[in-house]
Write an enzyme that holds these catalytic residues in place. Structure first.
Site, PDB file in Angstrom:
ATOM      1  CB  SER A  12       9.492 -10.847  13.376  1.00 39.19           C
ATOM      2  OG  SER A  12       9.227 -11.005  11.998  1.00 39.19           O
ATOM      3  CG  ASN A  13      11.179  -8.881   8.442  1.00 40.89           C
ATOM      4  OD1 ASN A  13      12.140  -9.453   7.949  1.00 40.89           O
ATOM      5  ND2 ASN A  13       9.941  -9.271   8.261  1.00 40.89           N
ATOM      6  NE  ARG A  90      -1.219   3.480   7.041  1.00 40.49           N
ATOM      7  CZ  ARG A  90      -2.523   3.230   7.025  1.00 40.49           C
ATOM      8  NH1 ARG A  90      -3.250   3.652   6.023  1.00 40.49           N
ATOM      9  NH2 ARG A  90      -3.089   2.544   8.002  1.00 40.49           N
ATOM     10  CG  LEU A  92       5.862   4.632   1.798  1.00 40.32           C
ATOM     11  CD1 LEU A  92       7.390   4.605   1.851  1.00 40.32           C
ATOM     12  CD2 LEU A  92       5.289   5.192   3.089  1.00 40.32           C
ATOM     13  CG  ASN A 106       8.698  -3.259   1.297  1.00 40.97           C
ATOM     14  OD1 ASN A 106       8.387  -3.286   2.477  1.00 40.97           O
ATOM     15  ND2 ASN A 106       7.993  -3.867   0.353  1.00 40.97           N
ATOM     16  CG  HIS A 108       6.548  -8.424  -1.545  1.00 41.15           C
ATOM     17  ND1 HIS A 108       5.305  -7.926  -1.183  1.00 41.15           N
ATOM     18  CD2 HIS A 108       6.299  -9.405  -2.448  1.00 41.15           C
ATOM     19  CE1 HIS A 108       4.358  -8.569  -1.851  1.00 41.15           C
ATOM     20  NE2 HIS A 108       4.945  -9.483  -2.618  1.00 41.15           N
ATOM     21  CD  GLU A 141       7.149   8.456  -7.922  1.00 46.27           C
ATOM     22  OE1 GLU A 141       8.166   9.181  -7.864  1.00 46.27           O
ATOM     23  OE2 GLU A 141       6.162   8.701  -8.628  1.00 46.27           O
ATOM     24  N   GLY A 142       5.824   2.748  -7.677  1.00 53.71           N
ATOM     25  CA  GLY A 142       4.885   1.644  -7.901  1.00 53.71           C
ATOM     26  C   GLY A 142       4.936   0.692  -6.708  1.00 53.71           C
ATOM     27  CG  ASP A 144       4.915  -5.091  -3.320  1.00 53.41           C
ATOM     28  OD1 ASP A 144       3.792  -5.640  -3.204  1.00 53.41           O
ATOM     29  OD2 ASP A 144       5.481  -4.498  -2.391  1.00 53.41           O
TER      30      ASP A 144
HETATM   31  C1  GRF Z   1       6.264 -10.296   6.888  1.00 54.47           C
HETATM   32  O1  GRF Z   1       5.827 -11.414   6.136  1.00 54.47           O
HETATM   33  C2  GRF Z   1       6.758  -9.243   5.928  1.00 54.47           C
HETATM   34  O2  GRF Z   1       7.328  -9.794   4.758  1.00 54.47           O
HETATM   35  C3  GRF Z   1       5.506  -8.530   5.602  1.00 54.47           C
HETATM   36  O3  GRF Z   1       4.875  -8.375   6.857  1.00 54.47           O
HETATM   37  C4  GRF Z   1       5.055  -9.628   7.560  1.00 54.47           C
HETATM   38  C5  GRF Z   1       5.228  -9.376   9.033  1.00 54.47           C
HETATM   39  O4  GRF Z   1       6.465  -8.741   9.225  1.00 54.47           O
HETATM   40  N1  GRF Z   1       5.752  -7.306   4.913  1.00 54.47           N
HETATM   41  P1  GRF Z   1       7.023  -8.390  10.721  1.00 54.47           P
HETATM   42  O5  GRF Z   1       7.001  -9.675  11.534  1.00 54.47           O
HETATM   43  O6  GRF Z   1       6.071  -7.358  11.312  1.00 54.47           O
HETATM   44  O7  GRF Z   1       8.400  -7.881  10.488  1.00 54.47           O
END
Ligand code: GRF
Length: 203
Positions: A12-13, A90, A92, A106, A108, A141-142, A144
Site C-alpha cells: 500500500s505504501n 528484511r 539489509l 524506509n 517504519h 547499517e543499524g 530503524d
Molecule cells: C506498514 O505498516 C509499513 O509501515 C510496514 O509494513 C506495513 C505494510 O506496508 N513497514 P505496505 O502496506 O506493504 O506498504
C-alpha cells in the site's frame, strides 16, 4: 529521480508513492518494484500500473548474501537514484547499503526512536502512549535508526487494538512517505517537511 521500491507484502505504501509519482510535477518516477516474496500482493498492483517487477524468493537462495546479490543485480539494471523500502521485511547488510548510502529510505510504523523493530502498535498501546505514528528515515547499517526525514502522529483511542491503530497509522504513512520522497527527490531546499498532524486527516 529514478526510484525503485522494495516490498514484501500488500504494497500500500508503494501504491501511494506510485500515485504520487503519476503527477507530472512530482520529482520522481518509480522504475521498478522488487519483492523478496513471489506472492507479494504489491507485485500485481505494480504490474497493473505498468511498473516492472522482480521477485527474489528468499528460500530460493542458499544465503542472505546470495539473495542480496540477486536483488543488487536487478538494482544495477534499474539504476535508481533512490531506493524506497515499503513494507520490506528484511534487514539489509552493510554490503548492500554501502553503494546506496544516503539514498535508501524506509518507512517504519512508529515515532522513532520509540519502538524500533516489530509489533510497534501493540507496544505503543501497552506502554499507555496517547499518540502513535510513523517515521520515514534514511536507512543505515543499524535497524530503524537512520536520520529522520518526516514523521506523522495520530491519536491512540481508548478502545484501540493493534489492528485499529495500524489502520489509522497506515493512512498517514502514505501521506508521510509521499511528503518525504518529494522532499528528498526534489530540488535541494531548506523547506522542512512539516510533521503532518492527525487533524490533517479525516479518521
Ligand atoms: C506498514 O505498516 C509499513 O509501515 C510496514 O509494513 C506495513 C505494510 O506496508 N513497514 P505496505 O502496506 O506493504 O506498504
Amino acid at each position: 529521480k529514478r526510484v525503485v521500491v522494495l516490498i514484501s507484502g500488500g504494497g500500500s505504501n508503494m501504491l501511494a508513492l506510485a500515485d504520487a509519482c503519476a503527477a507530472d510535477d512530482f520529482p520522481a518516477e518509480i522504475v521498478g518494484v522488487i519483492s523478496d516474496r513471489k506472492g507479494a500482493g504489491g507485485l500485481a498492483k505494480a504490474e497493473a500500473r505498468g511498473i516492472p517487477t522482480f521477485a527474489f524468493e528468499r528460500k530460493d537462495y542458499g544465503s542472505k548474501a546470495e539473495h542480496e546479490s540477486a536483488v543488487l543485480e536487478a538494482l544495477a539494471l534499474l539504476n535508481p537514484d533512490l531506493i524506497c523500502l515499503a513494507g520490506y521485511m528484511r534487514l539489509l547488510s552493510s554490503d548492500f547499503i554501502r553503494p546506496y548510502e544516503g539514498r535508501i529510505l524506509n518507512i517504519h510504523p512508529s515515532l522513532l526512536p520509540l519502538f524500533p523493530g516489530l509489533h510497534t502498535h501493540q507496544r505503543a498501546i501497552e506502554a499507555g502512549m496517547k499518540v502513535a505514528g510513523c517515521t520515514v528515515h534514511f536507512v543505515t547499517e543499524g535497524m530503524d535508526e537512520g536520520p529522520i526525514i518526516a514523521q506523522a502522529a495520530v491519536p491512540i483511542l481508548k478502545d484501540d487494538t493493534s489492528d485499529s491503530l495500524a489502520a489509522r497509522v497506515l493512512i498517514v504513512e502514505h501521506a508521510t512517505y509521499r511528503l518525504a520522497l518529494e522532499k528528498i527527490a526534489g530540488p535541494p531546499n531548506l523547506f522542512y517537511a512539516p510533521a503532518v498532524q492527525a487533524s490533517d486527516f479525516v479518521i
